[in-house]
Design an enzyme around this catalytic site. Sequence first.
Site, PDB file in Angstrom:
ATOM      1  CB  SER A 163      -0.942  -0.029   1.211  1.00 53.66           C
ATOM      2  OG  SER A 163      -1.861   1.048   1.159  1.00 53.66           O
ATOM      3  CG  ASP A 173      -5.838  -5.482   2.038  1.00 50.88           C
ATOM      4  OD1 ASP A 173      -6.430  -6.547   2.278  1.00 50.88           O
ATOM      5  OD2 ASP A 173      -5.622  -5.060   0.889  1.00 50.88           O
ATOM      6  CG  HIS A 205      -4.087  -0.816  -0.984  1.00 46.91           C
ATOM      7  ND1 HIS A 205      -3.972  -0.911   0.381  1.00 46.91           N
ATOM      8  CD2 HIS A 205      -4.680  -1.975  -1.368  1.00 46.91           C
ATOM      9  CE1 HIS A 205      -4.464  -2.055   0.798  1.00 46.91           C
ATOM     10  NE2 HIS A 205      -4.898  -2.718  -0.255  1.00 46.91           N
TER      11      HIS A 205
END
Length: 390
Positions: free
Chosen positions: A201, A321, A228
């Site tokens: 991310s 995540d 992400h």
Amino acid sequence: MPLVPINVLLAENSLVTLEILQRILSGSADVKVVGIALNGQQALDLIPSTKPDVICTDLFMERMDGLELTRQVMAKYPRPILVISNAVQGKDTEMIARALQAGAVDVFPKPTTGLPSDYEKVKAALIHKIKVLAGVRVFMKPLRDPIREPIRDPMPKASASLNIPATKHPTATNLTVSVGAIANPSDRLMTQFKVLAIGASTGGPGAFEKILYRLPANFPIPVICAQHISEGFLEGLVNLLDSKCLLKVKIAQVGEFPQAGIIYFAPETQHLELDSHGQFIYSLGAQAREYCPSITMLFKSIARFYGKTCMGVLLTGMGNDGAEGLKAIFDTGGLTIAQDEQSSVIFGMPKEAIALGAAHYVLPLPDIAPFLLTQAQLERPKSPKTDKLR
């Protein structure tokens, strides 16, 4: 609200835009504008005295543009940089990629009208980005960074070996392998693992570079990635990686089977999974709407299909995540790696995975690619130790 405001330095060549940005940022108790500059050189000169926590810069400025300012800042005064520009709209994939490659952490498109009222509409989103960046750890990036050049001779000579320093990473000691003979395709029958999955991310584009650039052209297994990223930016990142990597880099397409020699990325607006036949599918998974594409959904589907023959790597990022997904790979007997705290831009996702007991190995970013090469080409240790966060 933070105890002290976030100090922001603005670099913008338009006096009108500069005034608008000052006004909307000064309206937040969380942000303090500590300096303004009309070009990159002025901004660079102001850093030692203003000590900004975050630098917001346009790209097109006289004397020194935003890209060169970003390169100079990351080499001399590393700070989180947010590019605020008309040149980072979703369609401007090349410029977005160049900004990220130079060292910017994120980009924020200016309202196309330039009207103060439209800036007010994006005020909350802009301040949120600045808050996120204020918590990001950045690292010095030399002006000539050899890491950004692909390895042109991917296979060392027959007598060469890949070593992971024992002093830093006792869990990875003794994983030294002579790789000269692996250029022979028949020797790939020794490979135990069949796929490599990587998720990231915040800070991910830079982390992916440092891993993917080091994979040789004959890396024997497919690589499947989830990052992400704001909508419209993935194409630029993929194009940049494809231009530098020795492996082909592309966005995974529905119906494809993962193939060796290719690095696949999940699309930016849907989740990527494997079906029961091992083909790529897209999904909208209601259980994972907070993160898209979902690293956990990707990892879990890879664990279901490949079982103990998959490797999973969870890199820098905010939130959790990927943690449960990495645990799924761990539980099926696959090999799992989490990036360590010292080399992570944000240690959120790796920390959550480590807390779940999902990581066999916790490694600094520079050591991950060499370690993956040993594991993709030779059988792993039968009982890997776990380097847990203590």
